[in-house]
Design a protein around this motif. Structure first.
Motif, PDB file in Angstrom:
ATOM      1  N   SER A 131      22.601  36.109  54.585  1.00  0.00           N
ATOM      2  CA  SER A 131      22.701  35.558  55.941  1.00  0.00           C
ATOM      3  C   SER A 131      22.918  34.045  55.919  1.00  0.00           C
ATOM      4  O   SER A 131      22.801  33.382  56.953  1.00  0.00           O
ATOM      5  CB  SER A 131      21.412  35.866  56.722  1.00  0.00           C
TER       6      SER A 131
ATOM      7  N   THR B  26      18.084  34.735  53.539  1.00  0.00           N
ATOM      8  CA  THR B  26      18.540  35.192  52.210  1.00  0.00           C
ATOM      9  C   THR B  26      19.978  34.714  52.027  1.00  0.00           C
ATOM     10  O   THR B  26      20.595  34.195  52.958  1.00  0.00           O
ATOM     11  CB  THR B  26      18.536  36.730  52.102  1.00  0.00           C
ATOM     12  N   ARG B  27      20.510  34.987  50.825  1.00  0.00           N
ATOM     13  CA  ARG B  27      21.900  34.612  50.554  1.00  0.00           C
ATOM     14  C   ARG B  27      22.846  35.311  51.525  1.00  0.00           C
ATOM     15  O   ARG B  27      23.816  34.740  52.006  1.00  0.00           O
ATOM     16  CB  ARG B  27      22.236  35.004  49.102  1.00  0.00           C
TER      17      ARG B  27
ATOM     18  N   CYS C 111      23.281  49.311  39.120  1.00  0.00           N
ATOM     19  CA  CYS C 111      23.763  50.405  39.967  1.00  0.00           C
ATOM     20  C   CYS C 111      24.476  49.833  41.174  1.00  0.00           C
ATOM     21  O   CYS C 111      23.858  49.175  42.018  1.00  0.00           O
ATOM     22  CB  CYS C 111      22.607  51.304  40.426  1.00  0.00           C
TER      23      CYS C 111
ATOM     24  N   GLY D 281      16.573  38.759  47.537  1.00  0.00           N
ATOM     25  CA  GLY D 281      16.336  38.923  48.975  1.00  0.00           C
ATOM     26  C   GLY D 281      15.347  40.017  49.352  1.00  0.00           C
ATOM     27  O   GLY D 281      14.278  40.151  48.745  1.00  0.00           O
ATOM     28  N   ILE D 282      15.713  40.791  50.358  1.00  0.00           N
ATOM     29  CA  ILE D 282      14.810  41.800  50.931  1.00  0.00           C
ATOM     30  C   ILE D 282      14.464  42.887  49.911  1.00  0.00           C
ATOM     31  O   ILE D 282      13.309  43.310  49.808  1.00  0.00           O
ATOM     32  CB  ILE D 282      15.458  42.402  52.200  1.00  0.00           C
TER      33      ILE D 282
ATOM     34  N   ARG E 144      24.892  43.572  39.015  1.00  0.00           N
ATOM     35  CA  ARG E 144      25.040  42.677  37.847  1.00  0.00           C
ATOM     36  C   ARG E 144      23.820  42.706  36.916  1.00  0.00           C
ATOM     37  O   ARG E 144      22.689  42.504  37.367  1.00  0.00           O
ATOM     38  CB  ARG E 144      25.270  41.245  38.339  1.00  0.00           C
TER      39      ARG E 144
ATOM     40  N   THR F 230      17.536  43.009  43.351  1.00  0.00           N
ATOM     41  CA  THR F 230      17.383  41.858  42.451  1.00  0.00           C
ATOM     42  C   THR F 230      17.305  40.543  43.217  1.00  0.00           C
ATOM     43  O   THR F 230      17.172  39.475  42.613  1.00  0.00           O
ATOM     44  CB  THR F 230      18.538  41.806  41.431  1.00  0.00           C
TER      45      THR F 230
ATOM     46  N   LYS G 124      25.224  49.705  60.772  1.00  0.00           N
ATOM     47  CA  LYS G 124      23.761  49.594  60.873  1.00  0.00           C
ATOM     48  C   LYS G 124      23.228  50.454  62.028  1.00  0.00           C
ATOM     49  O   LYS G 124      22.102  50.951  61.964  1.00  0.00           O
ATOM     50  CB  LYS G 124      23.361  48.126  61.026  1.00  0.00           C
TER      51      LYS G 124
ATOM     52  N   ALA H 204      23.756  46.913  51.161  1.00  0.00           N
ATOM     53  CA  ALA H 204      24.789  46.879  52.205  1.00  0.00           C
ATOM     54  C   ALA H 204      25.811  45.813  51.847  1.00  0.00           C
ATOM     55  O   ALA H 204      25.504  44.848  51.142  1.00  0.00           O
ATOM     56  CB  ALA H 204      24.162  46.558  53.556  1.00  0.00           C
TER      57      ALA H 204
ATOM     58  N   SER I 182      20.875  46.480  40.765  1.00  0.00           N
ATOM     59  CA  SER I 182      21.962  45.888  41.561  1.00  0.00           C
ATOM     60  C   SER I 182      23.209  45.941  40.683  1.00  0.00           C
ATOM     61  O   SER I 182      23.170  46.550  39.602  1.00  0.00           O
ATOM     62  CB  SER I 182      21.625  44.471  42.026  1.00  0.00           C
TER      63      SER I 182
END
Ligand code: NAP
Length: 273
Positions: free
Chosen positions: A215, A212-213, A83, A38-39, A60, A36, A181, A113, A58
């Motif tokens: 990072s 993204t949020r 999920c 970013g990547i 929410r 929902t 990772k 992650a 995701s």
């Protein structure tokens, strides 16, 4: 003159072929976890633009609704559900929904992650390790295991796992996350030979620093960004779309002879284990 050139480009067979290859995933059903923002969102968008029906999810509901509406505005075929990948029942529900509502599964992008810890590795606790390994590594494996029988029914499929540059060189303060990772690089190689027998390819993408949020602590800090830039040959941070396109490539027929591979998408950060 310019108009004539433009017209030629639009109507040329090369251009038509490109347009067709852009729809190379039509008829495919793709589950993308944590999609929902970013990547994951960019991956869903890239797969959807190539014709796949994408299932976004995701934790929410509000985020799911927003992502579904943005993708529909892009004329992408999309189904959304909540999920949390760390929860067994929710993973099962996701897979069941894909099969019942979309008729099967061809693609899995395991992108979710968490990182609940920042600090010296010796200060990380049992709980931190359990959470990170459960969500980042075990859930990736268990979800893959769940989708395999459904991919086999379709004659094959493609799994893409999202690792990180931190999997090659642990990032300071992010020890447990980095180790999780690295484990995904191993998981990719452990799964690929076995699943090749079922015509399922398993590949991995290791993003560099993507804006993204997730990072934001890095790129909102000017000093940290300047330090990072020294390691990035292409002097900019990555975008979610940089990664989405690579994921879509790995899921496409253009990558039909690639399995067990990790593509680093880092703007040139040196990645060596
Ligand atoms: P992001 O923009 O912050 O997006 C995170 C997404 O994950 C959101 O949709 C969030 O939505 C969802 N999410 C979080 N926890 C979840 C869970 N337990 N189950 C399901 N969904 C969950 O993050 P991102 O930067 O795109 O990161 C995505 C992946 O790229 C991660 O695997 C990360 O390790 C990897 N990566 C990122 C970078 C980077 O620089 N950004 C670099 C290397 C690798 P909800 O809040 O609604 O759950």
């Amino acid at each position: 003159m310019l108009r004539a050139v433009t017209k030629t480009l639009i109507t040329s067979p090369i251009s038509a072929a490109r347009t067709m290859s852009h729809c190379s995933l039509s008829g495919k059903v793709a589950i993308v976890t944590a999609s929902t923002d970013g990547i994951g969102f960019a991956a869903a968008q890239a797969l959807g633009k190539r014709g796949a029906h994408v299932i976004v999810s995701s934790r929410r509901q509000g985020n799911v609704d927003k992502a579904v509406s943005l993708l529909r505005n892009d004329n992408i075929e999309v189904t959304g559900t909540t999920c949390n990948v760390g929860n067994t029942e929710e993973r099962e529900r996701l897979v069941k929904m894909a099969v019942e509502q979309c008729g099967g599964i061809d693609i899995l992008v395991s992108n979710a992650a968490v990182n609940p810890f920042f600090g010296n590795i010796l200060e990380s606790t049992d709980e931190v390790w359990s959470k990170i390994l459960d969500v980042n590594v075990k859930a990736t494996f268990l979800l893959t295991k769940q989708v395999v029988p459904h991919m086999e029914k379709r004659g094959g499929g493609s799994v893409v796992i999202v690792s990180s540059v931190a999997g090659y060189q642990p990032m300071q303060g992010l020890g447990p996350y980095s180790v999780s990772k690295t484990a995904l690089l191993g998981l990719t190689q452990a799964l690929a030979p076995e699943l090749a027998q079922s015509n399922i390819r398993v590949n991995c993408v290791a993003p560099g620093i993507i804006k993204t949020r997730f990072s934001s602590a890095l790129w909102q800090n000017e000093e940290a960004t300047n330090e990072l830039m020294k390691r990035i040959s292409i002097k900019r941070l990555g975008t979610p779309e940089d990664i989405g396109g690579t994921i879509a490539f790995l899921c496409s027929e253009d990558a039909s002879y690639i399995t067990g591979e990790t593509i680093t998408v880092t703007g040139g950060i040196n990645c060596r284990l």
